[in-house]
Design an enzyme around this catalytic site. Structure first.
Site: not given
Ligand code: GLU
Length: 423
Positions: A113
């Site tokens: 993240k």
């Molecule tokens: N930000 C989204 C999540 O928390 C998508 C992450 C992604 O598609 O890699 O799942």
């Protein structure tokens, strides 16, 4: 420690919230202490200061973070968040949740993240572009289609992903669409990606309602948050026959006992700078009151720690489907369990987004694109299978769906860690 994390009360610290659930699941699994230590520790944490020249000629420094939690199942995967609340503890928790989310959904990715501490609403498109490019340059050794693949999260969307794809491609010297997902359709995005998280929330909610014997045509729903996840969840829940009694965004909550017309609310928000202020199809209520409405299904799709020990006892919904990451703090779990509320946890309920991100990455690598029908069919099937596995695990261990999701995820990552060895 990041000084900001001290601003968050210890029991609501998102990393500790995540770890307290992890601990319960690790006990059920009888997880070896060494493996426990490996799985709780993020593999990599990168913090950078990004100088950006602003439109007024000044230079501002922004803090950027990327955490890679675990890469045993595959390259790290996870979004990038632009918000003033971004801090290392939050990004660590969100990265770990991505590891469990991918594992529970049978997606061959690890968890990561990123975040930049900024207020995107107060920045021009040019400033945001320079910031996004500076972040991508700083992360050139972290990102990569086989290493770490970012995606949108709070405060970012296809536009920012296009800049990341372009900046990364310029630096490596060739076009590299699979380095990032959630791109605009015309430059290698996947059909169905924009709707994917909300669609997965709806499929998870329907799976849970089936187990609980809730008829969608006789059920009511409230949705907190009207961003990408909340607005599409609300739209699809309405399409499934539920009456959506309340919605909300940062301007507050909106309630209509006869059900809100979500199509109208979407059009209103789109025409008013993505805000619902002044929406006349409902009467105003607070975001807090929305959570405590006597509805069948509650979808918190805004942000972390909305349901805590302070308001858990007041929740009247029978089913909560976590559209956001971490909307229920660990301090609320026991109260909700005691009340018999079924909670479909974030790492399962909102996995539709990363599932279609995976499909986007696959399509980019094949250079062959699927129809929306194929994307949706495969994503729906994936969600239903993951739901069933977590549901059966919860019956087997007599635990909540949340702990069961952690059990499934941790068990898988632990097995692969042991098989890979090399420690
Ligand atoms: N930000 C989204 C999540 O928390 C998508 C992450 C992604 O598609 O890699 O799942």
């Amino acid at each position: 420690m990041n000084p900001e994390s001290t601003l968050i009360p210890a029991h609501e610290n998102p990393f500790e919230s995540m770890m307290s659930r992890f601990d319960v699941a690790a006990k059920i699994l009888n997880l070896d202490q060494g493996l426990y230590n490996v799985l709780k520790s993020p593999a990599k944490q990168v913090i950078v200061n990004l100088p950006v020249s602003m439109d007024d000629g000044s230079i501002q420094i922004f803090e950027g973070i990327r955490v890679v939690h675990n890469i045993n199942l595959g390259p790290a995967k996870g979004g990038i968040r632009y918000s003033l609340d971004v801090n290392l503890d939050e990004v660590k928790a969100l990265a770990a949740w991505m590891t469990w989310k991918c594992a529970v959904s049978n997606i061959p990715f690890g968890g990561g993240k990123g975040g930049i501490k900024c207020d995107p609403r107060s920045m021009s498109a040019g400033e945001l572009e320079r910031l996004t490019r500076a972040y991508t340059r700083a992360m050139i050794d972290v990102f990569g289609p086989e290493k770490d693949i970012p995606a949108p999260d709070m405060g970012t969307g296809p536009r920012e992903m296009a800049w990341i794809m372009d900046q990364y491609s310029r630096l490596v010297g060739y076009s590299s669409p699979s380095v990032v997902t959630g791109k605009p359709l015309v430059m290698g995005g996947s059909k169905g990606r924009v709707e994917a998280t909300g669609r997965g929330v709806m499929v998870a909610a329907r799976s849970a309602m089936l187990k609980m014997g809730l008829n969608p045509f006789k059920s009511t729903c409230a949705v907190q948050g009207f961003g990408n996840v909340g607005s599409i969840s609300a739209k699809l829940m309405e399409q499934q026959g539920l009456k959506v009694l309340a919605i909300s965004d940062i301007t507050g909550g909106y309630y209509n006992a006869d059900g809100i017309n979500i199509k109208e609310a979407l059009a209103y928000s789109a025409a008013h700078g993505n805000q619902l202020t002044g929406f006349t199809g409902a009467e105003p209520i607070t975001n807090e009151a929305l959570l405590e409405l006597p509805v069948d299904v509650l979808i918190p799709a805004a942000m972390e720690d909305q349901i805590t020990a302070h308001n858990a006892a007041n929740i009247q919904a029978k089913l909560i489907v976590e559209g956001a990451n971490g909307p229920i703090a660990a301090s609320a779990d026991q109260t909700l369990n005691d009340k018999g509320v079924m909670v479909v946890p974030d790492i399962l309920a909102n996995a539709g987004g990363v599932t279609v991100s995976y499909f986007e990455w696959v399509q980019n690598r094949m250079g062959y694109f699927w129809t929306e029908e194929r994307v949706n069919r495969r994503a729906d099937r994936n969600m239903k299978e993951a739901f069933e596995q977590v549901y059966q695990t919860s019956l087997h261990h007599g635990c909540s769906m949340r702990i069961a999701a952690y059990v499934v995820a941790i068990d898988k990552v632990a097995q692969v860690t042991q098989l890979r060895g090399g420690i």
